[in-house]
Design a protein around this motif. Sequence first.
Motif, PDB file in Angstrom:
ATOM      1  N   ALA A 252      -9.924 -12.612  -2.565  1.00 26.58           N
ATOM      2  CA  ALA A 252      -9.361 -11.487  -1.817  1.00 26.58           C
ATOM      3  C   ALA A 252      -8.923 -11.928  -0.427  1.00 26.58           C
ATOM      4  O   ALA A 252      -7.855 -11.523   0.051  1.00 26.58           O
ATOM      5  N   GLY A 253      -9.714 -12.762   0.217  1.00 25.78           N
ATOM      6  CA  GLY A 253      -9.355 -13.257   1.546  1.00 25.78           C
ATOM      7  C   GLY A 253      -8.082 -14.091   1.524  1.00 25.78           C
ATOM      8  O   GLY A 253      -7.226 -13.972   2.411  1.00 25.78           O
ATOM      9  N   ARG A 254      -7.931 -14.919   0.487  1.00 28.13           N
ATOM     10  CA  ARG A 254      -6.728 -15.753   0.371  1.00 28.13           C
ATOM     11  C   ARG A 254      -5.488 -14.916   0.060  1.00 28.13           C
ATOM     12  O   ARG A 254      -4.378 -15.296   0.417  1.00 28.13           O
ATOM     13  N   ARG A 255      -5.665 -13.805  -0.612  1.00 30.87           N
ATOM     14  CA  ARG A 255      -4.524 -12.955  -0.962  1.00 30.87           C
ATOM     15  C   ARG A 255      -3.847 -12.363   0.275  1.00 30.87           C
ATOM     16  O   ARG A 255      -2.672 -12.032   0.225  1.00 30.87           O
ATOM     17  N   VAL A 256      -4.564 -12.245   1.371  1.00 34.18           N
ATOM     18  CA  VAL A 256      -3.999 -11.651   2.586  1.00 34.18           C
ATOM     19  C   VAL A 256      -2.735 -12.412   3.000  1.00 34.18           C
ATOM     20  O   VAL A 256      -1.715 -11.807   3.317  1.00 34.18           O
ATOM     21  N   THR A 257      -2.782 -13.734   2.961  1.00 34.01           N
ATOM     22  CA  THR A 257      -1.615 -14.547   3.326  1.00 34.01           C
ATOM     23  C   THR A 257      -0.438 -14.248   2.409  1.00 34.01           C
ATOM     24  O   THR A 257       0.701 -14.116   2.856  1.00 34.01           O
ATOM     25  N   ARG A 258      -0.714 -14.118   1.128  1.00 35.05           N
ATOM     26  CA  ARG A 258       0.341 -13.816   0.160  1.00 35.05           C
ATOM     27  C   ARG A 258       0.928 -12.425   0.408  1.00 35.05           C
ATOM     28  O   ARG A 258       2.138 -12.228   0.315  1.00 35.05           O
ATOM     29  N   PHE A 259       0.075 -11.469   0.725  1.00 32.06           N
ATOM     30  CA  PHE A 259       0.557 -10.116   1.008  1.00 32.06           C
ATOM     31  C   PHE A 259       1.473 -10.119   2.235  1.00 32.06           C
ATOM     32  O   PHE A 259       2.520  -9.475   2.250  1.00 32.06           O
ATOM     33  N   LEU A 260       1.068 -10.834   3.278  1.00 32.37           N
ATOM     34  CA  LEU A 260       1.878 -10.898   4.490  1.00 32.37           C
ATOM     35  C   LEU A 260       3.231 -11.561   4.209  1.00 32.37           C
ATOM     36  O   LEU A 260       4.260 -11.133   4.740  1.00 32.37           O
ATOM     37  N   ALA A 261       3.223 -12.591   3.380  1.00 35.15           N
ATOM     38  CA  ALA A 261       4.466 -13.303   3.055  1.00 35.15           C
ATOM     39  C   ALA A 261       5.453 -12.401   2.316  1.00 35.15           C
ATOM     40  O   ALA A 261       6.663 -12.632   2.367  1.00 35.15           O
ATOM     41  N   ALA A 262       4.960 -11.370   1.648  1.00 34.21           N
ATOM     42  CA  ALA A 262       5.829 -10.453   0.900  1.00 34.21           C
ATOM     43  C   ALA A 262       6.516  -9.440   1.814  1.00 34.21           C
ATOM     44  O   ALA A 262       7.405  -8.713   1.365  1.00 34.21           O
ATOM     45  N   LEU A 263       6.124  -9.404   3.076  1.00 33.79           N
ATOM     46  CA  LEU A 263       6.670  -8.424   4.014  1.00 33.79           C
ATOM     47  C   LEU A 263       7.717  -9.071   4.910  1.00 33.79           C
ATOM     48  O   LEU A 263       7.457 -10.110   5.512  1.00 33.79           O
ATOM     49  N   ASP A 264       8.888  -8.440   5.025  1.00 28.13           N
ATOM     50  CA  ASP A 264       9.916  -8.946   5.934  1.00 28.13           C
ATOM     51  C   ASP A 264       9.433  -8.895   7.379  1.00 28.13           C
ATOM     52  O   ASP A 264       9.614  -9.839   8.140  1.00 28.13           O
ATOM     53  N   GLU A 265       8.862  -7.765   7.745  1.00 30.20           N
ATOM     54  CA  GLU A 265       8.286  -7.593   9.077  1.00 30.20           C
ATOM     55  C   GLU A 265       6.864  -7.078   8.913  1.00 30.20           C
ATOM     56  O   GLU A 265       6.657  -5.880   8.695  1.00 30.20           O
ATOM     57  N   PRO A 266       5.884  -7.976   8.989  1.00 29.74           N
ATOM     58  CA  PRO A 266       4.497  -7.546   8.763  1.00 29.74           C
ATOM     59  C   PRO A 266       4.039  -6.489   9.758  1.00 29.74           C
ATOM     60  O   PRO A 266       4.258  -6.620  10.962  1.00 29.74           O
ATOM     61  N   THR A 267       3.444  -5.442   9.211  1.00 32.72           N
ATOM     62  CA  THR A 267       2.811  -4.388   9.999  1.00 32.72           C
ATOM     63  C   THR A 267       1.442  -4.131   9.382  1.00 32.72           C
ATOM     64  O   THR A 267       1.223  -4.436   8.195  1.00 32.72           O
ATOM     65  N   PRO A 268       0.527  -3.562  10.139  1.00 28.84           N
ATOM     66  CA  PRO A 268      -0.776  -3.236   9.552  1.00 28.84           C
ATOM     67  C   PRO A 268      -0.652  -2.308   8.339  1.00 28.84           C
ATOM     68  O   PRO A 268      -1.285  -2.535   7.304  1.00 28.84           O
ATOM     69  N   GLY A 269       0.179  -1.276   8.459  1.00 28.33           N
ATOM     70  CA  GLY A 269       0.372  -0.359   7.330  1.00 28.33           C
ATOM     71  C   GLY A 269       1.016  -1.057   6.148  1.00 28.33           C
ATOM     72  O   GLY A 269       0.684  -0.773   4.994  1.00 28.33           O
ATOM     73  N   GLY A 270       1.938  -1.968   6.410  1.00 30.57           N
ATOM     74  CA  GLY A 270       2.573  -2.731   5.345  1.00 30.57           C
ATOM     75  C   GLY A 270       1.588  -3.632   4.634  1.00 30.57           C
ATOM     76  O   GLY A 270       1.630  -3.775   3.396  1.00 30.57           O
ATOM     77  N   LEU A 271       0.685  -4.272   5.403  1.00 29.00           N
ATOM     78  CA  LEU A 271      -0.346  -5.101   4.787  1.00 29.00           C
ATOM     79  C   LEU A 271      -1.221  -4.248   3.878  1.00 29.00           C
ATOM     80  O   LEU A 271      -1.500  -4.625   2.732  1.00 29.00           O
ATOM     81  N   PHE A 272      -1.649  -3.086   4.365  1.00 29.86           N
ATOM     82  CA  PHE A 272      -2.494  -2.230   3.538  1.00 29.86           C
ATOM     83  C   PHE A 272      -1.747  -1.781   2.287  1.00 29.86           C
ATOM     84  O   PHE A 272      -2.315  -1.756   1.187  1.00 29.86           O
ATOM     85  N   ALA A 273      -0.471  -1.455   2.434  1.00 28.50           N
ATOM     86  CA  ALA A 273       0.328  -1.047   1.266  1.00 28.50           C
ATOM     87  C   ALA A 273       0.393  -2.177   0.233  1.00 28.50           C
ATOM     88  O   ALA A 273       0.330  -1.918  -0.978  1.00 28.50           O
ATOM     89  N   GLN A 274       0.482  -3.422   0.687  1.00 25.13           N
ATOM     90  CA  GLN A 274       0.486  -4.557  -0.243  1.00 25.13           C
ATOM     91  C   GLN A 274      -0.873  -4.698  -0.936  1.00 25.13           C
ATOM     92  O   GLN A 274      -0.936  -4.994  -2.135  1.00 25.13           O
TER      93      GLN A 274
END
Length: 196
Positions: A65-87
């Motif tokens: 789960a901790g490693r997935r955070v990097t992958r989630f952020l990479a999927a976002l054009d402009e990372p935001t806290p709400g965008g990370l949670f949505a991922q």
Amino acid sequence: MSERGPRERMVFSAAQLIRRDGVASTGMREVAAHAGAPRGSLQHYFPGGKEQLVNEAVGWAGRYAGRRVTRFLAALDEPTPGGLFAQMVRQWTDEYETAGFAGGCPVAAATVDCAESAESTRRAAAAAFATWTGPVARALADMGVPGERADPLATLMISTLEGALLVARAERDVRALTTAARELGPLLDAAVSRDG
């Protein structure tokens, strides 16, 4: 999974079976069969028995789960806290919509099943949540959330996700997950410091 050795396959298999069936219903023989490992290897790799295997599976899940955070952020054009949670939420809504509601978080399952009966499993679950919370908090801080709020908001995100998973599984509907992302996102985004 095939490039993993038998020990790693058994830890992975235990995590997969625990997330589906819980700790009590996950047997050592079933783990060995799922992993394609000889039954005799269980005693060799896990002399502490099922408790050791469960604890290692919980640790694996926290690291995953901790490693997935990097992958989630990479999927976002402009990372935001709400965008990370949505991922984070989308990982589960995608699974539930394509594969059904059989699986949940193995750390949560082990906590529910064992936290009162096995102190080592309670400690393993707490460590797994910390292993997951750390990268989320660091990501929030990198996005401009003040340091004193990053850890509490990471805990809020993971707690909200875990609760929404339980409701989604009970209802056999992703409503709780999509609601959590929609309602928590603006609060998370509002935590970004506008001073920087």
